[in-house]
Design a protein around this motif. Structure first.
Motif, short mmCIF file in Angstrom:
data_model
loop_
_atom_site.label_atom_id
_atom_site.label_comp_id
_atom_site.label_asym_id
_atom_site.label_seq_id
_atom_site.Cartn_x
_atom_site.Cartn_y
_atom_site.Cartn_z
N GLY A 91 0.87 -1.09 0.37
CA GLY A 91 -0.21 0.11 -0.02
C GLY A 91 0.88 1.02 -0.41
O GLY A 91 0.55 2.19 -0.47
N ILE A 92 2.01 1.30 0.99
CA ILE A 92 3.27 2.02 0.98
C ILE A 92 3.45 2.49 -0.42
O ILE A 92 3.20 3.88 -0.86
N HIS A 93 3.64 1.89 -1.13
CA HIS A 93 4.53 1.51 -2.25
C HIS A 93 3.82 2.21 -3.36
O HIS A 93 4.07 2.92 -4.46
N ARG A 94 2.58 1.40 -3.43
CA ARG A 94 1.48 1.97 -4.00
C ARG A 94 1.31 3.82 -4.11
O ARG A 94 1.47 3.95 -5.36
N GLN A 95 1.65 4.00 -3.07
CA GLN A 95 1.07 5.73 -3.01
C GLN A 95 3.01 6.41 -3.21
O GLN A 95 2.16 7.13 -4.12
N ILE A 96 3.94 6.16 -3.13
CA ILE A 96 5.09 6.25 -3.13
C ILE A 96 4.64 6.90 -5.13
O ILE A 96 5.38 7.52 -5.92
N LYS A 97 4.55 5.55 -5.66
CA LYS A 97 4.35 5.31 -6.99
C LYS A 97 3.21 6.99 -8.51
O LYS A 97 3.45 7.07 -8.65
N SER A 98 2.40 6.12 -7.07
CA SER A 98 0.82 7.45 -7.48
C SER A 98 1.55 8.71 -7.58
O SER A 98 1.59 9.59 -8.41
N PHE A 99 2.07 9.42 -6.46
CA PHE A 99 2.86 10.98 -5.90
C PHE A 99 3.59 10.86 -7.13
O PHE A 99 3.98 11.99 -7.74
N LYS A 100 4.70 10.27 -7.21
CA LYS A 100 6.12 10.33 -8.15
C LYS A 100 5.38 10.63 -9.64
O LYS A 100 6.09 11.49 -10.14
N GLN A 101 4.15 9.68 -9.91
CA GLN A 101 3.69 9.77 -11.28
C GLN A 101 2.40 11.29 -11.12
O GLN A 101 2.40 11.80 -12.19
N GLY A 102 2.05 11.55 -10.26
CA GLY A 102 1.27 12.42 -9.87
C GLY A 102 2.17 14.34 -10.08
O GLY A 102 1.42 15.10 -10.40
#
Length: 223
Positions: free
Chosen positions: A211-222
């Motif tokens: 879940g945290i990895h998903r948030q990091i990936k989403s934030f970087k893409q955004g």
């Protein structure tokens, strides 16, 4: 040592996963420039330290109960720190009517008074009960954060923290089966049930990490 090699892998994996989750949460806070999220990552460390006391207890062949007592004590402080960190995050988010209602729910276990110890009057048994109440309060606070700002923490991460309760419930049931039904001296002596229960903690920690990895990936893409 009582644990089989596969059981050791499960125990070590669950501990390492929690440590990775703490590091990822801290990194996520750095990316977002949020000291409160970084604090949450740091405050996950006491539970990680507590897990190594449990591993040391198993290394001793379950012959040094003091190691379990130390784990319970460290976990109490860990739960208090987690609750403190999430309340800090919550205070930065605009309140909603629904979240306010959940806040009242969070206070219920805290004002219920001293919990009854089902395992006797020993101080460490009391610590375990108090730690459970504080951890549940932390879980409810996570739901409040998720309600107020769904994009801040992954639902998978929040679900992973909550899934720990499933692990605890199954572990208690497995302890009963191992000692009362299958005739073992303790759950550690029943390698199958012990490994099965511990695998649920491994799963919950993996959910938190992903879940945290998903948030990091989403934030970087955004970003």
């Amino acid at each position: 040592m009582l644990l089989s090699f596969p059981n050791w892998l499960i125990h070590i994996s669950s501990s390492l996963e929690w440590g990775i989750a703490a590091a990822l949460m801290y990194h996520y806070g750095q990316l977002r420039g949020r000291k409160d999220i970084k604090r949450l990552g740091l405050f996950m460390l006491p539970h990680w330290i507590g897990s190594w006391f449990v591993l040391a207890y198993h290394v001793s062949g379950d012959t040094i109960p003091l190691l379990l007592d130390l784990s319970e004590t460290v976990n109490l402080f860990g739960s208090l720190f987690l609750l403190w960190a999430t309340i800090g995050i919550l205070n930065t988010i605009k309140a909603t009517r629904e979240a306010g209602a959940m806040g009242a729910l969070m206070l219920l276990p805290l004002i219920a008074g001293r919990p009854a110890s089902f395992m006797g009057e020993d101080i460490f048994d009391l610590i375990l009960q108090v730690s459970s109440i504080v951890y549940i309060s932390f879980l409810v606070t996570l739901l409040m954060i998720r309600k107020r700002d769904p994009g801040l923490l992954s639902g998978l991460t929040v679900g992973g923290f909550w899934f720990v309760l499933v692990f605890i419930s199954v572990t208690v049931f497995c302890m009963y089966l191992a000692t009362e039904v299958r005739g073992y001296a303790s759950l550690s002596h029943d390698d199958l049930l012990h490994g099965g229960a511990e695998s649920l903690l491994c799963l919950s920690n993996l959910m938190i990490v992903l879940g945290i990895h998903r948030q990091i990936k989403s934030f970087k893409q955004g970003g």
